[in-house]
Design an enzyme around this catalytic site. Structure first.
Site, PDB file in Angstrom:
ATOM      1  CG  HIS A   1       2.473   3.338  -2.170  1.00 56.99           C
ATOM      2  ND1 HIS A   1       2.877   3.979  -1.021  1.00 56.99           N
ATOM      3  CD2 HIS A   1       1.133   3.517  -2.239  1.00 56.99           C
ATOM      4  CE1 HIS A   1       1.814   4.501  -0.409  1.00 56.99           C
ATOM      5  NE2 HIS A   1       0.749   4.247  -1.128  1.00 56.99           N
TER       6      HIS A   1
ATOM      7  CG  ASP B   1      -7.568   9.316   0.028  1.00 57.00           C
ATOM      8  OD1 ASP B   1      -7.581   9.144  -1.204  1.00 57.00           O
ATOM      9  OD2 ASP B   1      -6.760   8.747   0.787  1.00 57.00           O
TER      10      ASP B   1
ATOM     11  CG  ASP C   1      -4.693  14.951  -1.487  1.00 58.87           C
ATOM     12  OD1 ASP C   1      -5.930  14.819  -1.641  1.00 58.87           O
ATOM     13  OD2 ASP C   1      -3.993  14.111  -0.909  1.00 58.87           O
TER      14      ASP C   1
ATOM     15  CB  SER D   1      -1.419  11.662  -0.137  1.00 62.72           C
ATOM     16  OG  SER D   1      -2.784  11.440   0.012  1.00 62.72           O
TER      17      SER D   1
ATOM     18  NE  ARG E   1      -2.039  -0.291  -0.119  1.00 61.14           N
ATOM     19  CZ  ARG E   1      -1.940   0.823  -0.796  1.00 61.14           C
ATOM     20  NH1 ARG E   1      -2.064   0.818  -2.102  1.00 61.14           N
ATOM     21  NH2 ARG E   1      -1.707   1.958  -0.200  1.00 61.14           N
TER      22      ARG E   1
ATOM     23  CG  ASP F   1       2.877   7.420   2.672  1.00 67.06           C
ATOM     24  OD1 ASP F   1       3.350   6.695   1.785  1.00 67.06           O
ATOM     25  OD2 ASP F   1       1.700   7.827   2.663  1.00 67.06           O
TER      26      ASP F   1
HETATM   27  O1  LIG Z   1      -1.348   4.877   0.488  1.00 70.03           O
HETATM   28  C1  LIG Z   1      -2.527   4.932   0.206  1.00 70.03           C
HETATM   29  O2  LIG Z   1      -3.425   4.923   1.070  1.00 70.03           O
HETATM   30  C2  LIG Z   1      -2.919   4.940  -1.244  1.00 70.03           C
HETATM   31  O3  LIG Z   1      -2.039   4.139  -1.963  1.00 70.03           O
HETATM   32  C3  LIG Z   1      -2.856   6.306  -1.800  1.00 70.03           C
HETATM   33  O4  LIG Z   1      -3.581   7.222  -1.019  1.00 70.03           O
HETATM   34  P1  LIG Z   1      -2.985   8.627  -0.612  1.00 70.03           P
HETATM   35  O5  LIG Z   1      -2.053   9.028  -1.709  1.00 70.03           O
HETATM   36  O6  LIG Z   1      -4.198   9.516  -0.552  1.00 70.03           O
HETATM   37  O7  LIG Z   1      -2.319   8.474   0.684  1.00 70.03           O
HETATM   38 MN   LIG Z   2      -4.476  12.109  -0.608  1.00 67.49          MN
HETATM   39 MN   LIG Z   3      -5.663   7.999  -1.064  1.00 66.05          MN
END
Ligand SMILES: O=C(O)[C@H](O)COP(=O)(O)O
Ligand SMILES: [Mn+2]
Ligand SMILES: [Mn+2]
Length: 558
Positions: free
Chosen positions: A141, A429, A470, A82, A207, A287
């Site tokens: 991440h 997702d 995405d 994302s 996590r 994030d």
């Molecule tokens: O942070 C998350 O939920 C996953 O590691 C990746 O998902 P996202 O990139 O769609 O947020």
């Molecule tokens: Mn995403």
């Molecule tokens: Mn995701």
């Protein structure tokens, strides 16, 4: 280049396309294109709206790249995510992303010459170096090999005592892989101990339950981490991290392991964070580290009772928020994502509405705007966050807030107050990450219904829509061999894929406001997410800046 000052934000008029159309920009999160089989939840689900858009191929529907180099990741084996996906969508250019920048800084050794490392290394003589972050090779991440290099580099540069606070993954990598990652880390730490460095794992947790919440959805998640990492308190105590993860996995998957601390023979936590210590949050992605960064850095903080606030030297792997300058110290400079399409459009009179539910809210705002929080111009923009469900895994509520997002977008389109209405629809997702195939099918159907609401509103106002995604996720829910056949584990069970994929994503344009003759160009076969911004600018009646990736559309003379 700074995003203000000398830069001119004036866009040239498009020679053929009019201004003033209302445009819906819809991002389906985790919605890729893959062969239609029973593990493709998008195929299995009833998705009449998305299916009908596909009928527009090749002129009004096509696939674009959403992984690897197309979004600034180190290799073509890197799945999209994302952060990089929305960065590319919003910024219209491909920036070397955090994963790559950290690789380069570690390879050249420059990471150790920077201000951030110098700052933390002043604690090495008397204090402990704490490394907190996601332990896997997911590359979304953080990455295990980067942690390994940092451990080596820091110990060679004087760190005498190192505590690692691990967050188990199972979301960007297979569930169950946490044990192997902890074993690898323990092995490395044992080697450091042989060299006289007191290096150990001090705490851990899954996590999604410990530390890595995002967009302030649930501060309890961060508090659980704080208690274990900083205070050395957790409901589970173990002498050894491998044993901890194996035992806790009996009742939870990697993403949701409860917090634990490692204790010594006197049952005392081995690595709470105390005055004089250094802390590095090793994730490069922003994030899910911003909330912890606030807890570690802010003096005024009221999101939970920190009980004890140690005087530490703290640095992020990267700076996570360029607007908040958070954290103020970091080891590697983040990508300088400037002059995003949102900033340009606001300067050119395009009034913008952006909306998602909490878990993806920052995707269509913060990531879209180049990891920048807040508005460019509050008079021209409105960002609406619909509160996400808290404290559940999303397979329990797979419809999530899709319809509410659809309604808000519809109302914004009909209101006439906005030229661009931009949403992220999270279902494919967020539910895909749970690995629950049945629930993901329900999720995809709900996402499709939300798209329909938005397209209906666009129809009513004579507007234009652009629908894309995405990165992939829900279109493939199993791990496969090279020939695409599902893989079984040693018990003969399917290996469920909770992560994203490397599949391309669809993009569709249409609506009554789309000028006749507008179609996807056939000469941009490698088009990716970064080409979308120029495309959207065209649909608003502007030519994109020269250094943007080229538009995906052309206007044929009829
Ligand atoms: O942070 C998350 O939920 C996953 O590691 C990746 O998902 P996202 O990139 O769609 O947020
Ligand atoms: Mn995403
Ligand atoms: Mn995701």
């Amino acid at each position: 280049m700074a995003s203000s000052g000398q830069v001119s934000f004036k866009l040239e008029d498009h020679p053929k396309l009019p201004k003033g159309k209302r445009i819906a920009v819809v991002v389906l999160d985790g919605w890729g294109e893959y062969k239609p089989d029973q593990y493709n939840c998008i195929h299995v689900a009833q998705t009449p709206t998305m299916d009908s858009l596909k009928q527009g191929a090749p002129d009004r529907w096509r696939l674009i790249r959403a992984h690897g180099n197309a979004v600034g990741l180190p290799t073509e084996d890197d799945m999209g995510n994302s952060e990089v996906g929305h960065n590319a969508l919003g910024a219209g250019r491909i920036f070397a992303q955090g994963a790559k920048l950290v690789d380069l800084a570690l390879a050249s050794g420059k990471i150790y010459d920077g201000e951030g490392f110098k700052y933390i290394s002043e604690s090495f003589e008397k204090g402990t170096l704490h490394l907190i972050g996601l332990l896997s090779d997911g590359g979304v991440h953080s990455r295990l090999d980067q942690l390994q290099l940092l451990l080596k580099g820091a110990s060679e540069r004087g760190a005498k005592r190192i505590c690692v606070h691990v967050l188990t993954d199972g979301r960007d990598v297979l569930d169950g892989s946490s044990v192997g990652f902890v074993e690898i880390l323990e092995n490395d730490l044992a080697k450091l101990r042989e060299k006289g460095v007191d290096a150990r794992i001090a705490s851990g947790g899954g996590r999604m339950y410990v530390t890595m919440d995002r967009y302030e959805n649930d501060w309890d998640v961060v508090k659980r981490g704080w208690d274990a990492q900083v205070l050395g308190e957790a409901p589970h105590k173990f002498k050894n991290a491998i044993e901890a993860v194996k035992k806790l996995r009996e009742n939870a998957n990697d993403q949701y392991l409860p917090p634990f601390v490692i204790v010594d023979d006197n049952n005392k936590a081995v690595g709470p964070i105390v005055d004089g210590d250094a802390v590095v949050t090793i994730n490069f992605r922003a994030d899910r580290m911003v909330m912890l960064a606030k807890a570690l850095e802010y003096q005024d903080f009221n999101k939970f009772d920190r009980v004890r606030v140690p005087k530490i030297r703290y640095a992020g792997m990267l700076q996570y928020d360029g607007e908040l300058k958070l954290p103020s110290r970091y080891l590697v400079s983040p990508p300088e994502i400037d002059r995003t399409s949102g900033e340009y459009l606001v300067h050119n009179g395009v009034r913008t509405f952006a909306c998602s539910e909490t878990v993806k809210f920052g995707h269509v705002t913060f990531f879209w705007n180049g990891n920048r929080s807040g508005y460019f111009n509050p008079q021209m923009e409105e960002y609406v966050e619909i509160p996400s469900d808290v404290g559940i895994t999303f397979n329990v509520q797979p419809k999530m807030k899709a319809l509410e997002i659809g309604e808000k977008a519809r109302d914004a389109i009909l209101s006439g107050k906005f030229d661009q209405v931009r949403v992220n629809i999270p279902n494919g997702d967020m539910v895909g990450h749970t690995g629950d195939i049945e629930a993901t099918v329900v999720a995809c159907k709900a996402a499709d219904e939300a798209v329909k609401m938005i397209l209906d509103a666009i129809e009513q106002v004579g507007g234009i829509y652009i629908v894309t995604a995405d990165h992939g996720n829900a279109e493939d829910m199993v791990k496969r061999n090279k020939s695409g056949e599902p893989l079984l584990d040693k018990n003969g069970d399917l290996q469920i894929l909770t992560s994203h994929t490397c599949q391309p994503v669809p993009i569709a344009i249409g609506g009554p406001g789309l000028a006749p003759g507008v179609r996807f160009r056939s000469d941009a076969p490698n088009g990716g997410l970064a080409n979308v911004a120029a495309t959207v600018m065209n649909l608003h009646g502007f030519v994109a800046p020269n250094d943007y990736e080229t538009t995906l559309i052309e206007v044929a003379d009829n």
